[in-house]
Motif scaffolding. Structure first.
Motif, PDB file in Angstrom:
ATOM      1  N   GLU A 194       4.581  16.436 -14.618  1.00 36.88           N
ATOM      2  CA  GLU A 194       4.337  17.004 -15.942  1.00 36.88           C
ATOM      3  C   GLU A 194       3.452  18.242 -15.853  1.00 36.88           C
ATOM      4  O   GLU A 194       3.628  19.198 -16.609  1.00 36.88           O
ATOM      5  CB  GLU A 194       3.687  15.952 -16.847  1.00 36.88           C
ATOM      6  N   GLN A 195       2.486  18.229 -14.928  1.00 36.85           N
ATOM      7  CA  GLN A 195       1.612  19.381 -14.742  1.00 36.85           C
ATOM      8  C   GLN A 195       2.361  20.571 -14.159  1.00 36.85           C
ATOM      9  O   GLN A 195       1.944  21.719 -14.332  1.00 36.85           O
ATOM     10  CB  GLN A 195       0.445  19.015 -13.827  1.00 36.85           C
ATOM     11  N   ASN A 196       3.447  20.290 -13.466  1.00 45.10           N
ATOM     12  CA  ASN A 196       4.182  21.357 -12.792  1.00 45.10           C
ATOM     13  C   ASN A 196       5.672  21.242 -13.118  1.00 45.10           C
ATOM     14  O   ASN A 196       6.480  20.892 -12.266  1.00 45.10           O
ATOM     15  CB  ASN A 196       3.955  21.253 -11.281  1.00 45.10           C
ATOM     16  N   PRO A 197       6.039  21.531 -14.384  1.00 47.82           N
ATOM     17  CA  PRO A 197       7.436  21.315 -14.806  1.00 47.82           C
ATOM     18  C   PRO A 197       8.439  22.187 -14.069  1.00 47.82           C
ATOM     19  O   PRO A 197       9.628  21.855 -14.027  1.00 47.82           O
ATOM     20  CB  PRO A 197       7.395  21.653 -16.303  1.00 47.82           C
ATOM     21  N   GLU A 198       7.979  23.306 -13.489  1.00 47.30           N
ATOM     22  CA  GLU A 198       8.889  24.181 -12.757  1.00 47.30           C
ATOM     23  C   GLU A 198       9.002  23.797 -11.289  1.00 47.30           C
ATOM     24  O   GLU A 198       9.771  24.398 -10.544  1.00 47.30           O
ATOM     25  CB  GLU A 198       8.405  25.632 -12.864  1.00 47.30           C
ATOM     26  N   GLY A 199       8.223  22.789 -10.866  1.00 45.11           N
ATOM     27  CA  GLY A 199       8.222  22.390  -9.463  1.00 45.11           C
ATOM     28  C   GLY A 199       9.386  21.481  -9.120  1.00 45.11           C
ATOM     29  O   GLY A 199      10.311  21.262  -9.909  1.00 45.11           O
ATOM     30  N   ASP A 243      18.338  26.662  -2.367  1.00 48.11           N
ATOM     31  CA  ASP A 243      18.374  28.033  -2.837  1.00 48.11           C
ATOM     32  C   ASP A 243      16.958  28.519  -3.123  1.00 48.11           C
ATOM     33  O   ASP A 243      15.967  27.850  -2.821  1.00 48.11           O
ATOM     34  CB  ASP A 243      19.276  28.151  -4.066  1.00 48.11           C
ATOM     35  N   VAL A 244      16.874  29.701  -3.728  1.00 44.01           N
ATOM     36  CA  VAL A 244      15.559  30.284  -3.993  1.00 44.01           C
ATOM     37  C   VAL A 244      14.747  29.394  -4.928  1.00 44.01           C
ATOM     38  O   VAL A 244      13.552  29.169  -4.728  1.00 44.01           O
ATOM     39  CB  VAL A 244      15.716  31.700  -4.580  1.00 44.01           C
ATOM     40  N   SER A 245      15.412  28.825  -5.940  1.00 44.72           N
ATOM     41  CA  SER A 245      14.705  27.958  -6.887  1.00 44.72           C
ATOM     42  C   SER A 245      14.130  26.737  -6.188  1.00 44.72           C
ATOM     43  O   SER A 245      13.014  26.296  -6.481  1.00 44.72           O
ATOM     44  CB  SER A 245      15.652  27.525  -8.016  1.00 44.72           C
ATOM     45  N   TYR A 246      14.908  26.192  -5.275  1.00 48.05           N
ATOM     46  CA  TYR A 246      14.446  25.020  -4.533  1.00 48.05           C
ATOM     47  C   TYR A 246      13.198  25.375  -3.701  1.00 48.05           C
ATOM     48  O   TYR A 246      12.200  24.647  -3.707  1.00 48.05           O
ATOM     49  CB  TYR A 246      15.572  24.529  -3.629  1.00 48.05           C
ATOM     50  N   ILE A 247      13.246  26.500  -2.987  1.00 49.68           N
ATOM     51  CA  ILE A 247      12.106  26.910  -2.171  1.00 49.68           C
ATOM     52  C   ILE A 247      10.893  27.192  -3.041  1.00 49.68           C
ATOM     53  O   ILE A 247       9.759  26.820  -2.708  1.00 49.68           O
ATOM     54  CB  ILE A 247      12.466  28.150  -1.330  1.00 49.68           C
ATOM     55  N   MET A 248      11.093  27.827  -4.186  1.00 48.98           N
ATOM     56  CA  MET A 248       9.965  28.098  -5.072  1.00 48.98           C
ATOM     57  C   MET A 248       9.356  26.804  -5.593  1.00 48.98           C
ATOM     58  O   MET A 248       8.143  26.703  -5.798  1.00 48.98           O
ATOM     59  CB  MET A 248      10.412  28.980  -6.240  1.00 48.98           C
ATOM     60  N   GLY A 249      10.205  25.796  -5.816  1.00 51.69           N
ATOM     61  CA  GLY A 249       9.690  24.494  -6.235  1.00 51.69           C
ATOM     62  C   GLY A 249       8.782  23.887  -5.182  1.00 51.69           C
ATOM     63  O   GLY A 249       7.732  23.308  -5.491  1.00 51.69           O
ATOM     64  N   ILE A 272       2.499  30.433  -9.592  1.00 41.69           N
ATOM     65  CA  ILE A 272       3.225  30.892  -8.415  1.00 41.69           C
ATOM     66  C   ILE A 272       4.417  31.769  -8.787  1.00 41.69           C
ATOM     67  O   ILE A 272       4.700  32.787  -8.136  1.00 41.69           O
ATOM     68  CB  ILE A 272       3.685  29.690  -7.566  1.00 41.69           C
ATOM     69  N   LEU A 273       5.138  31.415  -9.830  1.00 38.85           N
ATOM     70  CA  LEU A 273       6.318  32.205 -10.211  1.00 38.85           C
ATOM     71  C   LEU A 273       5.923  33.631 -10.569  1.00 38.85           C
ATOM     72  O   LEU A 273       6.583  34.595 -10.167  1.00 38.85           O
ATOM     73  CB  LEU A 273       7.045  31.536 -11.374  1.00 38.85           C
ATOM     74  N   SER A 274       4.840  33.759 -11.332  1.00 45.04           N
ATOM     75  CA  SER A 274       4.377  35.099 -11.699  1.00 45.04           C
ATOM     76  C   SER A 274       3.948  35.877 -10.468  1.00 45.04           C
ATOM     77  O   SER A 274       4.247  37.070 -10.320  1.00 45.04           O
ATOM     78  CB  SER A 274       3.215  35.009 -12.695  1.00 45.04           C
ATOM     79  N   GLU A 275       3.218  35.197  -9.577  1.00 50.27           N
ATOM     80  CA  GLU A 275       2.765  35.856  -8.353  1.00 50.27           C
ATOM     81  C   GLU A 275       3.946  36.301  -7.498  1.00 50.27           C
ATOM     82  O   GLU A 275       3.949  37.394  -6.926  1.00 50.27           O
ATOM     83  CB  GLU A 275       1.856  34.920  -7.550  1.00 50.27           C
ATOM     84  N   PHE A 276       4.954  35.439  -7.408  1.00 49.08           N
ATOM     85  CA  PHE A 276       6.117  35.774  -6.598  1.00 49.08           C
ATOM     86  C   PHE A 276       6.895  36.930  -7.220  1.00 49.08           C
ATOM     87  O   PHE A 276       7.340  37.848  -6.522  1.00 49.08           O
ATOM     88  CB  PHE A 276       7.020  34.546  -6.437  1.00 49.08           C
ATOM     89  N   ASN A 277       7.073  36.896  -8.536  1.00 50.23           N
ATOM     90  CA  ASN A 277       7.798  37.982  -9.201  1.00 50.23           C
ATOM     91  C   ASN A 277       7.070  39.314  -9.017  1.00 50.23           C
ATOM     92  O   ASN A 277       7.704  40.357  -8.804  1.00 50.23           O
ATOM     93  CB  ASN A 277       7.970  37.669 -10.684  1.00 50.23           C
ATOM     94  N   GLN A 278       5.749  39.264  -9.101  1.00 45.49           N
ATOM     95  CA  GLN A 278       4.972  40.481  -8.885  1.00 45.49           C
ATOM     96  C   GLN A 278       5.136  40.963  -7.449  1.00 45.49           C
ATOM     97  O   GLN A 278       5.295  42.168  -7.188  1.00 45.49           O
ATOM     98  CB  GLN A 278       3.492  40.227  -9.193  1.00 45.49           C
ATOM     99  N   PHE A 279       5.125  40.022  -6.502  1.00 48.20           N
ATOM    100  CA  PHE A 279       5.321  40.351  -5.092  1.00 48.20           C
ATOM    101  C   PHE A 279       6.691  40.993  -4.880  1.00 48.20           C
ATOM    102  O   PHE A 279       6.820  41.997  -4.161  1.00 48.20           O
ATOM    103  CB  PHE A 279       5.181  39.079  -4.256  1.00 48.20           C
ATOM    104  N   VAL A 280       7.706  40.440  -5.525  1.00 45.78           N
ATOM    105  CA  VAL A 280       9.061  40.965  -5.395  1.00 45.78           C
ATOM    106  C   VAL A 280       9.123  42.409  -5.910  1.00 45.78           C
ATOM    107  O   VAL A 280       9.715  43.294  -5.273  1.00 45.78           O
ATOM    108  CB  VAL A 280      10.067  40.076  -6.153  1.00 45.78           C
TER     109      VAL A 280
END
Length: 961
Positions: free
Chosen positions: A536-541, A814-820, A879-887
């Motif tokens: 619940e704390q990490n719904p995108e994980g 895929d990328v979503s899995y790795i980001m999770g 993490i998603l924001s950090e990764f998008n910024q990195f990209v």
């Protein structure tokens, strides 16, 4: 002669050996001669019944239709054992004059009353001309077909050749009567049952002696398997017709020896009990069923009672029993009610000698005076009890009550984990004390060796520093409550995080599932709540479906940790677990209908009837349930956070080692407690100390095997691109490549789940990119051979190969899995811990097969190496924001480099990227305008550079924008 022995020489030697065993050689050229030969023997065997008048052509046609007609060859197997409608070993026809006649085709009871012959090279015409190697005839019927290959030839060729023969020329011929096949290349020999459906190479069995020693070599196999008396016993007793699935089964050798041991004990030692020690997963059920069936046919036995614990008597057990015994329309139906009166009625019947019931119901029958009077006639009669799972329910008062009543009873027990002095319980008796003597054993080391079950890959993970606990104890002057430490929420949370982070790797990305076993219901509820909180704390994980099942009173009493109010707490805990379960799966269970809830969990854990993969349970939290008796090939991993030892440890570990497919090389055991001493002791006790057979090979061994397989591949082909040259050389060269790379695939599928595995270790021999390229070439080669097989009239080499394409099925990583996975890192831990987690994720990136992920590999790895460690000790990191910024930063850098290289503004390049993403192509005219003033050659060179760059960067970032 050895390896130079030809197939013809092997065949002649084999036939000569059969002749020495008593088989008569006959020359039969084709199907017409085979029919004439069978007809002649049939007339001779039945000359008295025929009253000197041999079968006419029309009458023989009726015989032929009866045994190989539309009811298929299975019917002959069923008639050999005896069916409801005809006597044992006979068929019924109507003669031309209208009279009904029984014809004897096979003597089930007397092996010597049958005729045993051997022939070879019978020619059958179909799509191709097929010549069968060796055929064994019994009473003129082709009941065994043997296919031989010269020594050194791949063993699967003989099996695939049989498949082709069955498809092309068995139909509408006397060969539909074939019961068994034997295949051999001289050095390796197997046998298996025939069937109407697809044959499965997993059900080819080795033959052994009574001590489970392989008899692989064709000469020793023949000496043991083919003596007429032994072969007759296999066909008459140990070929089983599965009525519900319309299929034929043949028992494995250890099952046959176990049944024969039981029959011998009853016949020659009626005053002694006995037990069968066959390891969990080896098929004890079918062995006990067959023993029950044969015992009930004996005149010196008054009643056979198959005794099962109530918990084991499920619907599937009942169906299997009836199906194996050939029950139809309710015959031999198992009474599954709790009504003791029904049991007593069954016992009183004199026309049915076999009764199947529970020990609980039998105890009721012999404990109440009313029922005792009804059962008085059986008190001194010969009764055989077949007792499944002898280690569990046969040690208490119920067994004593049954013994005291049946004075002339003989008990036969089955167990996968006997009770010895080392693991003796409160009862104080061992399995041998209870059952007198072992009649046969087949240990887990034997089952693993025979590939009937998988070995185990056992890991031990330290969850706290025991040294710190001991130092704290000395400093405080008090002993630290280690139970409190083991059940502390922080420790449980760390374990839950480890499971979330690694579960997909352990279970082939969710293709399989897992059990987490814990010490008591309080810890089960605590784990469940922690998993729920983390997700619940990490719904995108990474999302895992978590469930739990336990009985809120019994388990807590067993663990002596909860009484009174805690019972209510556990019930409430289960209630909210069931509520979540209902919401997740769209069900409507409650604690009151616990049995239905339990059965639904069992179905989902077995992945039966699931509409989508999301309906699966990923991790099931249990205390004791599902650790014994639960069989599911889809269960691959056991997370252990409780004490286990002796038979309990072996039983729990064995939940994971059922064979499924090539993606499941062994059962994974992840111990969060140091159970190594207990594991070693259990191996010593239940596997004859054979640690090497019990455990999967070490990583070092697997790595060496992988290098050797790669070396053999390079002996044939160096680079993936070189495979293209093989097509000009012929199918044999393509076949050699397929075999060599298939071995690489097989080992990679095993080594990839080891934590130590990293492609960099093997990059000098084979890089990850080369491996993936070889995969593509492998698939292309398979498709080419299959296409050639269909287009050409000649028999293709494709029939002689096992392609095992399942080994290159792509993981859904895929990328979503790795980001999770990255999101599930505990960023409040140390930098070293974060780097360790990042390394594991990098391994999964390296192992992923998708081209879509491969193109992003460099970017993801760079993010893990350069950015992720910087987030240490940062709470609530996005993490998603950090990764998008990195990209975006990486993309900007690439635009700037290209801008400088071609001397075109960044904005112009970004415009071209937008055009490419929108229209699928660049704006060629706009690029030309940007390059005005350059020479034609220079303009074309830079224009090509820009267009290639735009396409590459567009595809590269497509899934990341």
């Amino acid at each position: 002669m050895g390896q130079y022995e030809s197939e013809a020489q092997l065949e002649n030697k084999f036939i000569k050996q059969l002749e020495n065993l008593g088989y008569q050689y006959v020359t039969i050229k084709d199907n017409n001669e085979l029919l004439a030969h069978f007809r002649a023997i049939l007339n001779q065997r039945n000359k008295d019944n025929l009253k000197g008048e041999p079968l006419t052509d029309l009458e023989f046609q009726r015989v032929y239709a009866e045994i190989v007609g539309p009811k298929s060859h299975y019917k002959i197997s069923y008639d050999l054992r005896g069916s409801i409608n005809s006597p044992v070993g006979k068929i019924s026809i109507i003669r031309d004059n209208g009279e009904s006649l029984f014809l004897n085709i096979f003597d089930v009871k007397n092996a010597a009353a049958n005729t045993y012959e051997v022939t070879n090279q019978i020619t059958m015409m179909g799509r191709y001309e097929n010549r069968y190697d060796v055929t064994v005839l019994i009473n003129g019927m082709p009941l065994l077909q043997i296919e031989l290959k010269r020594r050194g030839v791949e063993f699967s060729q003989a099996f695939n050749q049989i498949i082709r023969y069955r498809n092309e020329t068995f139909k509408d011929s006397l060969f539909r009567m074939v019961q068994l096949f034997v295949v051999s290349n001289g050095e390796d020999t197997r046998y298996f049952a025939n069937g109407d459906g697809n044959l499965n190479s997993k059900f080819m069995f080795r033959w052994t002696d009574k001590h489970n020693k392989w008899l692989n070599e064709i000469t020793e196999f023949t000496d043991s398997f083919f003596p007429p008396e032994r072969l007759h016993s296999i066909l008459a007793k140990y070929v089983i017709f599965d009525e519900s699935h319309s299929r034929m089964l043949v028992m494995r050798p250890y099952q046959i020896y176990a049944v024969e041991g039981i029959i011998n004990q009853v016949e020659n030692h009626p005053d002694k009990n006995g037990y069968i020690w066959h390891t969990t997963g080896s098929g004890k059920t079918i062995t006990s069923f067959k023993a029950s069936q044969l015992l009930k046919q004996r005149n010196d036995v008054d009643k056979v009672i198959f005794l099962i614990d109530r918990n084991d008597l499920d619907v599937q057990t009942s169906k299997n029993f009836n199906s194996y015994l050939g029950a139809k329309n309710g015959d031999l139906a198992i009474d599954r009610t709790d009504d003791t009166k029904t049991l007593v009625k069954q016992l009183q019947k004199t026309d049915e000698k076999l009764v199947i019931t529970t020990i609980q119901k039998m105890n009721n029958a012999v404990s109440k005076d009313y029922y005792k009077n009804l059962l008085a006639p059986y008190r001194d009669k010969k009764v055989i009890f077949i007792e499944d799972e002898a280690h569990r329910s046969q040690f208490g008062d119920m067994r004593k009550n049954v013994n005291n009543w049946f004075k002339n009873a003989q008990h036969i027990g089955f167990t996968g984990t006997p009770i010895f002095k080392e693991n003796i319980g409160a009862d104080g008796r061992t399995t041998q004390d209870l059952y007198d003597q072992e009649l046969h054993h087949y240990l887990i080391k034997d089952a693993i060796r025979d590939q009937n079950v998988l070995g185990f890959n056992v890991q031990y993970l330290q969850t706290f520093d025991a040294k710190d606990v001991d130092e704290k104890s000395q400093a405080d002057g008090n002993s630290v409550d280690k139970k409190e430490v083991m059940e502390h929420p922080d420790r449980l949370e760390q374990i839950a995080k480890h499971i979330i982070l690694n579960h997909r790797q352990y279970t082939k990305n969710g293709e399989f599932n897992a059990i987490l076993t814990v010490p008591n219901t309080r810890v089960a509820i605590a784990y469940y709540d922690i998993f729920k909180k983390l997700q619940e704390q990490n719904p995108e994980g990474q999302k895992l479906n978590i469930a739990s099942v336990f009985t809120w009173a019994a388990n807590e009493q067993d663990n002596e940790s909860h009484q009174g109010q805690d019972d209510v707490t556990s019930r409430h805990g289960l209630e909210h677990i069931v509520k979540d379960y209902n919401q997740l799966y769209g069900e409507n269970f409650s604690v009151e209908d616990f049995k239905d809830y339990f059965n639904d969990i069992s179905m989902r854990m077995k992945q039966h009837h699931l509409k989508t993969p999301e309906q699966n349970i990923d991790v099931l939290i249990v205390v004791n349930m599902f650790l014994t008796g639960f069989d599911s090939p889809k269960l691959s991993t056991l997370y252990v956070d409780k004490k286990l030892k002796h038979h309990g440890l072996i039983q729990a570990y064995s939940r994971t080692n059922r064979i499924d497919n090539l993606n499941k090389p062994f059962g994974n055991i992840i111990n969060y407690r140091n159970l190594k001493p207990e594991t070693d002791e259990a191996i010593r006790l239940f596997s004859d100390g054979s640690r090497e057979a019990f455990l999967a090979p070490s990583y070092e061994e697997m790595a060496e095997n992988f290098r050797q397989a790669i070396e053999k591949l390079h002996d044939i082909i160096n680079q993936p691109k070189d495979v293209d040259n093989l097509y000009n050389k012929g199918e044999d060269y393509i076949s050699d490549f397929i075999k060599a790379f298939r071995d690489v695939l097989r080992i990679y599928n095993k080594i990839r789940v080891y934590d130590e595995f990293a492609w960099e270790e093997f990059s000098l021999d084979l890089t990850a990119q080369q491996y993936e390229s070889f995969q593509s070439k492998y698939r292309e080669a398979v498709e080419y051979l299959e296409r050639e097989s269909k287009n050409n009239k000649k028999i293709s080499i494709v029939d002689d190969l096992d392609f095992e394409l399942a080994l290159i099925q792509q993981d859904d990583i895929d990328v979503s899995y790795i980001m999770g996975l990255i999101q599930n890192i505990d960023f409040m831990s140390t930098v070293d811990d974060i780097i360790d987690h990042s390394e594991k994720i990098k391994q999964q990136i390296e192992q992923a097969a998708q081209s879509q992920l491969r193109t992003k590999k460099e970017l993801l790895v760079k993010f893990l190496e350069e950015e992720v460690p910087q987030f240490a000790q940062q709470a609530n990191i996005d993490i998603l924001s950090e990764f998008n910024q990195f990209v975006q930063e990486q993309k900007e850098q690439q635009f700037k480099k290209m801008s400088q290289k071609v001397d075109v503004p960044v904005e112009s390049l970004k415009y071209q990227l937008d055009e490419y993403k929108f229209r699928g192509e660049c704006d060629s005219r706009s690029i030309t305008r940007e390059l005005s003033g350059l020479s034609l050659i220079e303009k074309n060179r830079k224009k090509e550079q820009i267009m290639i760059f735009i396409k590459e960067i567009g595809d590269y970032y497509k899934a990341l924008d």
